[in-house]
Design a protein around this motif. Structure first.
Motif, short mmCIF file in Angstrom:
data_model
loop_
_atom_site.label_atom_id
_atom_site.label_comp_id
_atom_site.label_asym_id
_atom_site.label_seq_id
_atom_site.Cartn_x
_atom_site.Cartn_y
_atom_site.Cartn_z
N UNK A 185 0.86 -1.19 0.00
CA UNK A 185 0.00 0.00 0.00
C UNK A 185 0.89 1.23 0.00
N UNK A 186 1.51 1.50 -1.13
CA UNK A 186 2.36 2.67 -1.25
C UNK A 186 1.68 3.79 -2.02
N UNK A 187 2.50 4.57 -2.70
CA UNK A 187 1.96 5.71 -3.43
C UNK A 187 1.01 5.33 -4.54
N UNK A 188 1.27 4.19 -5.21
CA UNK A 188 0.37 3.76 -6.29
C UNK A 188 -1.02 3.42 -5.74
N UNK A 189 -1.05 2.85 -4.55
CA UNK A 189 -2.33 2.53 -3.89
C UNK A 189 -3.11 3.82 -3.60
N UNK A 190 -2.40 4.84 -3.11
CA UNK A 190 -3.05 6.13 -2.86
C UNK A 190 -3.58 6.72 -4.17
N UNK A 191 -2.78 6.65 -5.24
CA UNK A 191 -3.20 7.18 -6.54
C UNK A 191 -4.48 6.50 -7.02
N UNK A 211 -2.30 12.29 -13.93
CA UNK A 211 -2.75 13.58 -13.39
C UNK A 211 -2.98 13.47 -11.88
N UNK A 212 -3.58 12.36 -11.45
CA UNK A 212 -3.82 12.14 -10.02
C UNK A 212 -2.49 12.11 -9.26
N UNK A 213 -1.49 11.42 -9.84
CA UNK A 213 -0.18 11.33 -9.19
C UNK A 213 0.43 12.72 -9.03
N UNK A 214 0.31 13.55 -10.03
CA UNK A 214 0.85 14.91 -9.96
C UNK A 214 0.15 15.71 -8.86
N UNK A 219 0.08 18.05 -3.25
CA UNK A 219 -0.87 18.46 -2.22
C UNK A 219 -1.15 17.44 -1.13
N UNK A 220 -0.53 16.28 -1.13
CA UNK A 220 -0.88 15.22 -0.17
C UNK A 220 -0.74 15.70 1.27
N UNK A 221 -1.71 15.32 2.13
CA UNK A 221 -1.65 15.69 3.54
C UNK A 221 -2.49 14.72 4.35
N UNK A 222 -2.24 14.69 5.65
CA UNK A 222 -3.10 13.99 6.61
C UNK A 222 -3.42 14.95 7.74
#
Length: 343
Positions: A185-191, A211-214, A219-222
């Motif tokens: 569950x890394x960045x690709x999972x988040x994308x 586009x989602x990855x960009x 802007x990623x945050x928690x």
């Protein structure tokens, strides 16, 4: 290492990641290439591109004309796939040739790979490496981060990459399989989840994984947002502003429970008298460590276990390959077989 060796041998630290491959050399070379290999779909593509294979951002830019391969998808090279094997070989050959900068010289390199690959694919990756440089060693990326930081005992590295999250307990030696846990569950999972949630909320927008990855990388945050997250998307070709605050927060926070659970599992593998120190030395690395607020959230979720110290590496893009290069310079290549998988 002697001065003669230093001048005649090119030493490389390579972080061979799912999303990006970072390379540093003992001659000051430093570059990141996206871990993508593209092959033209037909003769028109070969004529258009002027070559039979392209790499990195160039492959991504011309993706409509190419068949794309990600050699370390899900953190491993699929052994049954000849195309994945060849893509990994060609990508490694490409980044090494670029690091040569036109010079012909002996090359030796230490390759950091996702923990899952270092455990499951060591022999295969070493076989690939041997085809492009005579002396090589394969070591897990989290340990290379620890080596770069000189954190060689009583710490936990959480390497949040594109394909996997690797959690590694460092105990003064090369980590074994019992010291490492991989979460798929890394960045690709988040994308993937972010793309899905945006499409569910705004069914008429045009959205792609790239586009989602960009958007995520910017802007990623928690945790509680400081302000609404509005992004420009297109619907029926027309641009508009769309609020994806809730969606971004939810998908980024979705990886936290697994990280916390597995950090605790690794921590319990230390002697009890060392566990207090270990919990004060948790280090987030990899591209996912750029998620704003992640270090604080992980620390908060662990707070019932005592005083917690969670920090992020200052340069997640290069910390792994910097550690690999540092190890290559500290230990002469003829001794690599004594500490890892070398050939």
């Amino acid at each position: 290492m002697s001065d003669d060796q230093e001048t005649t041998q090119l030493l490389l630290g390579i972080d061979f990641g799912t999303s990006r491959t970072a390379v540093m050399s003992n001659r000051g070379y430093k570059k990141i290439t996206r871990s993508i290999v593209g092959y033209p779909k037909d003769i028109i593509g070969i004529k258009f591109l002027g070559k039979s294979q392209v790499f990195g951002d160039e492959a991504l830019k011309n993706r409509s004309a190419l068949t794309l391969y990600h050699p370390l998808e899900d953190g491993v090279v699929r052994e049954a796939s000849e195309k994945d094997y060849n893509a990994a070989l060609e990508l490694l050959k490409h980044v090494i040739n670029e690091a040569r900068q036109g010079e012909e010289m002996e090359v030796a390199g230490i390759i950091g790979v996702p923990s899952r690959a270092s455990i499951m694919n060591k022999e295969l990756l070493l076989k690939i490496a041997r085809e492009v440089m005579p002396v090589a060693m394969v070591v897990s990326e989290p340990f290379m981060v620890a080596y770069h930081l000189n954190k060689l005992n009583n710490c936990i590295i959480v390497d949040i990459g594109a394909g996997t999250v690797d959690i590694c307990g460092v105990k003064g030696s090369i980590p074994g399989s019992k010291d490492q846990i991989t979460i798929i569950k890394g960045g690709d999972y988040i994308d993937e989840r972010l793309e899905s949630t945006i499409q569910q909320k705004y069914y008429d927008v045009q959205i792609t994984r790239n586009l989602v990855r960009t958007i995520k990388e910017q802007h990623a945050f928690v945790g509680p947002p400081e302000q609404p997250l509005n992004v420009t998307l297109r619907s029926d070709g027309r641009p508009g502003e769309y609020d994806i605050t809730t969606e971004m927060r939810a998908v980024c926070e979705s990886i936290v429970p697994d990280i916390v659970e597995n950090v605790l599992t690794i921590m319990k593998g230390y002697d009890p008298e060392d566990q207090t120190e270990v919990l004060q030395n948790i280090i987030l690395a990899g591209g996912g460590s750029n998620i704003k607020g992640l270090d604080k959230m992980v620390a908060d979720r662990l707070s019932e276990y005592g005083e917690i110290g969670v920090t992020c590496v200052s340069d997640p893009d290069y910390s792994g390959c910097a550690g690999a290069l540092k190890l290559a310079q500290d230990l002469p290549p003829q001794h690599w077989d004594k500490i890892g998988f070398a050939g």
